[in-house]
Every structure is written in C-alpha cells, then in structure tokens.
Design a protein around this motif. Structure first.
Motif, mmCIF file in Angstrom:
data_model
loop_
_atom_site.group_PDB
_atom_site.id
_atom_site.type_symbol
_atom_site.label_atom_id
_atom_site.label_comp_id
_atom_site.label_asym_id
_atom_site.label_seq_id
_atom_site.Cartn_x
_atom_site.Cartn_y
_atom_site.Cartn_z
ATOM 1 N N ASN A 1 38.882 38.585 28.749
ATOM 2 C CA ASN A 1 37.813 39.481 28.317
ATOM 3 C C ASN A 1 36.652 39.392 29.289
ATOM 4 O O ASN A 1 36.401 38.341 29.865
ATOM 5 C CB ASN A 1 37.286 39.098 26.925
ATOM 6 N N VAL B 1 32.893 39.158 29.243
ATOM 7 C CA VAL B 1 31.826 38.813 28.301
ATOM 8 C C VAL B 1 30.514 38.740 29.058
ATOM 9 O O VAL B 1 30.439 38.122 30.122
ATOM 10 C CB VAL B 1 32.111 37.472 27.591
ATOM 11 N N ARG B 2 29.484 39.364 28.492
ATOM 12 C CA ARG B 2 28.154 39.372 29.109
ATOM 13 C C ARG B 2 27.122 39.054 28.036
ATOM 14 O O ARG B 2 27.159 39.621 26.943
ATOM 15 C CB ARG B 2 27.892 40.754 29.689
ATOM 16 N N TYR B 3 26.232 38.120 28.332
ATOM 17 C CA TYR B 3 25.123 37.780 27.439
ATOM 18 C C TYR B 3 23.848 38.315 28.078
ATOM 19 O O TYR B 3 23.658 38.183 29.291
ATOM 20 C CB TYR B 3 25.012 36.262 27.259
ATOM 21 N N ARG C 1 25.476 39.880 22.900
ATOM 22 C CA ARG C 1 26.759 39.522 23.513
ATOM 23 C C ARG C 1 27.593 40.786 23.605
ATOM 24 O O ARG C 1 27.843 41.453 22.586
ATOM 25 C CB ARG C 1 27.487 38.485 22.669
ATOM 26 N N VAL D 1 31.254 42.214 24.694
ATOM 27 C CA VAL D 1 32.641 41.874 25.011
ATOM 28 C C VAL D 1 33.377 43.176 25.307
ATOM 29 O O VAL D 1 33.495 44.041 24.436
ATOM 30 C CB VAL D 1 33.331 41.124 23.847
ATOM 31 N N ASP D 2 33.818 43.314 26.554
ATOM 32 C CA ASP D 2 34.556 44.505 26.986
ATOM 33 C C ASP D 2 33.851 45.798 26.598
ATOM 34 O O ASP D 2 34.487 46.760 26.185
ATOM 35 C CB ASP D 2 35.978 44.484 26.438
#
Length: 113
Positions: A37, A39-41, A55, A57-58
C-alpha cells in the motif's frame, strides 16, 4: 519467479483479494501474495493554529487525530543517533500536543528493515 501488479477493487479480506481487472496470468492455489500500500501521513490545517493528523492509504484519507496543536517527528538510526537517510532509519519518535494540553504525547515506533 514472476510478478504481476493489480489494483484492489475494495479492502482485502483474509484469503481473498478482489482486483479491478483480471490478472494476465494465473497462479497456483496457495501462491504467496504480497500487498503493498502507498501510505501517507500529513497535517491538514483547520485554522486557529490547529490541524488534523491525516492518513491516506492508496488515495483514501481518514482523520487519525483531531485538534493537533503541535507535531514533531524525529528519526533515529540503529545506534540511536539522529538519521536523515530513509535507508538508515530504525526508529521514529512522534511528539504530539493536543489543543489545551501542555505535555506532548510521545510514541516510539520501530521501523522494520
């Protein structure tokens, strides 16, 4: 021995993945499947000096923490020294202060290498 890439149509379940399109080749039952996946925060500004910790995700985002007044991330290598190169990061320390609080919440996360 071979690799194919697909996109999930919906969240996977144990033993089942539903893809948007069919794979070009079949795999024997019980084959190893790895799911990766993106994932970016990130912080989303809410005005008045407050933010939300988000957060993604995709491509689908959700709120993790509301009313964040301050966020600091520190990265360390395996020897406990500060690290800048992503390949050498072994631990991430998160210091998070919420609206109306003085003492930050601290979490230490080990990174698998």
């Amino acid at each position: 021995t071979r690799c194919l890439q697909g996109r999930l149509a919906r969240n996977g379940r144990r033993g089942e993945l539903t893809l948007l399109t069919r794979l070009e080749a079949g795999f024997p039952q019980g084959s190893l499947v790895l799911l990766v996946n993106h994932v970016r925060y990130y912080l989303r500004s809410e005005g008045k000096g407050l933010s939300r910790l988000m957060r993604m995700v995709d491509g689908g985002a959700s709120t993790l923490v509301d009313e964040v007044a301050n966020l600091r991330l520190s990265y360390f290598g395996s020897e406990g020294r500060p690290a800048l190169d992503p390949a050498t990061i072994a631990e991430v320390v998160i210091d998070l202060t919420l609206k109306g609080e003085r003492i930050p919440i601290r979490r230490v996360i080990s990174v698998r290498m």
